[in-house]
Design a protein around this motif. Structure first.
Motif, PDB file in Angstrom:
ATOM      1  N   ASP A 159       0.947  -1.180   0.023  1.00 18.13           N
ATOM      2  CA  ASP A 159      -0.011   0.102   0.027  1.00 18.13           C
ATOM      3  C   ASP A 159       0.694   1.236   0.018  1.00 18.13           C
ATOM      4  O   ASP A 159       1.242   1.961   1.106  1.00 18.13           O
ATOM      5  N   HIS A 160       1.437   1.695  -1.155  1.00 14.31           N
ATOM      6  CA  HIS A 160       2.324   2.688  -1.476  1.00 14.31           C
ATOM      7  C   HIS A 160       1.763   4.014  -1.011  1.00 14.31           C
ATOM      8  O   HIS A 160       2.657   5.023  -0.358  1.00 14.31           O
ATOM      9  N   ASP A 161       0.538   4.402  -1.334  1.00 10.82           N
ATOM     10  CA  ASP A 161      -0.183   5.524  -0.969  1.00 10.82           C
ATOM     11  C   ASP A 161      -0.061   5.693   0.653  1.00 10.82           C
ATOM     12  O   ASP A 161       0.367   6.829   1.145  1.00 10.82           O
ATOM     13  N   VAL A 164       3.358   6.400   1.748  1.00  9.48           N
ATOM     14  CA  VAL A 164       3.817   7.979   1.536  1.00  9.48           C
ATOM     15  C   VAL A 164       3.318   8.710   2.624  1.00  9.48           C
ATOM     16  O   VAL A 164       4.073   9.537   3.245  1.00  9.48           O
ATOM     17  N   GLU A 165       1.825   8.608   2.919  1.00  3.53           N
ATOM     18  CA  GLU A 165       1.186   9.426   3.847  1.00  3.53           C
ATOM     19  C   GLU A 165       1.894   9.275   5.152  1.00  3.53           C
ATOM     20  O   GLU A 165       2.080  10.306   5.798  1.00  3.53           O
ATOM     21  N   HIS A 186       9.660   6.253  -3.247  1.00  4.37           N
ATOM     22  CA  HIS A 186       9.689   7.111  -4.621  1.00  4.37           C
ATOM     23  C   HIS A 186      10.324   6.494  -5.617  1.00  4.37           C
ATOM     24  O   HIS A 186       9.683   6.524  -6.762  1.00  4.37           O
TER      25      HIS A 186
END
Length: 321
Positions: A159-161, A164-165, A186
């Motif tokens: 779950d890359h989103d 990042v959050e 990234h």
């Protein structure tokens, strides 16, 4: 100290004395801190704050028995800070059940750090669902380490989103590990500019992988000169892969003597078989085809734990001499 001789203190005076004691403690003035806590004890004998404070001073003086005794007195009055301190001491002693019990009690009071410690204990025990729950509770208090772990767990789960959050929340506190991992996230998404910024900031904050990862990013982008500069910085922190990666940068720049030097250092110091194979390719590029082919063959055999022939063994012995 204007209230030192008072036998009774108002609530405001007691709080001021307590704060003065901790100010002295943070300055490592343990004598003044102890004096303030003892004055508070005489004026307010049932105030758990002095018990916890005396415990902290004793612990700073390596008197763990006295520290535990005072922390326990305060914990008997359900003082959350002492539950937390007893939890830390129990954890350090290897008594995780007692540690968990005290951290749980501190967490019921929303004491800072308690949720994070419960999370890390669960994480170490492999209970990632429980760990995630506690990290999320700690993150509500903007705990940067909890944001980092949540980001790391999200990244591992794909779950890359979410990664990042959470990592961005940790990065607000200049968390080096979060910056380095954010660079990885990234880079995986081919967002090269944000990856570069994250790795560079991680390196500036002293993360051991920062400059090495920055160098690897530049290698991937075929910017070999910048890769070389970043990896020379990585060498200063004795990064285990810096020699090999620096050799790759020199190799791709066509600077074969420097490439040979650093491949050899990487192989001799760290046993890096990829460096040995690449050294063989450098020999080939330098017109030493026989030796080069022998080194490539030797690296393949060593990968597979196969014996070397006499020539290959003699060549490696000569390199390591």
């Amino acid at each position: 100290m204007w209230f030192m001789n008072k036998k009774t203190l108002s609530a405001e005076q007691a709080t001021a004395l307590h704060e003065q004691a901790w100010a002295a403690f943070r300055e490592q003035d343990l004598d003044t801190a102890q004096e303030c806590f003892q004055t508070l004890a005489k004026a307010c004998p049932a105030d758990a704050r002095w018990m916890n404070g005396v415990g902290a001073v004793s612990l700073a003086r390596d008197d763990r028995a006295d520290a535990r005794r005072h922390f326990q007195k305060a914990a008997d009055l359900d003082y959350p800070g002492s539950h937390y301190n007893l939890g830390v001491m129990a954890y350090q002693d290897g008594n995780h059940d007692v540690a968990r019990r005290h951290f749980l009690r501190a967490a019921e009071h929303d004491y800072p750090g308690s949720h994070y410690n419960l999370a890390t204990m669960a994480f170490q025990e492999g209970d990632h669902d429980t760990a995630r729950q506690y990290f999320q509770q700690a993150a509500e208090y903007d705990c940067p380490r909890s944001h980092f772990y949540l980001g790391s767990m999200a990244y591992q789960n794909g779950d890359h989103d979410a990664a990042v959050e959470h990592l961005n929340n940790a990065v607000r506190h200049d968390h080096p590990e979060a910056l380095n991992l954010l660079g990885d996230v990234h880079l995986h998404a081919e967002r090269y500019r944000p990856a570069e910024q994250a790795y560079r900031r991680a390196a500036e904050l002293g993360h051991v992988d920062g400059y090495n990862n920055l160098g690897l990013l530049y290698l991937q982008l075929e910017d070999y000169e910048q890769a070389k500069q970043a990896l020379l910085q990585a060498l200063q922190s004795d990064h285990v892969y810096a020699q090999h990666n620096l050799a790759v940068a020199y190799h791709r720049l066509g600077e074969l003597e420097q490439a040979e030097r650093w491949y050899l250092i990487s192989f001799s110091q760290h046993g890096n078989l990829q460096s040995l194979e690449n050294l063989g390719h450098v020999y080939g590029d330098s017109g030493r085809e026989v030796e080069g082919q022998a080194l490539v063959a030797a690296s393949d055999k060593l990968y597979e734990d196969q014996p070397l022939n006499d020539y290959e063994q003699a060549l490696i012995d000569r390199l390591l001499a």
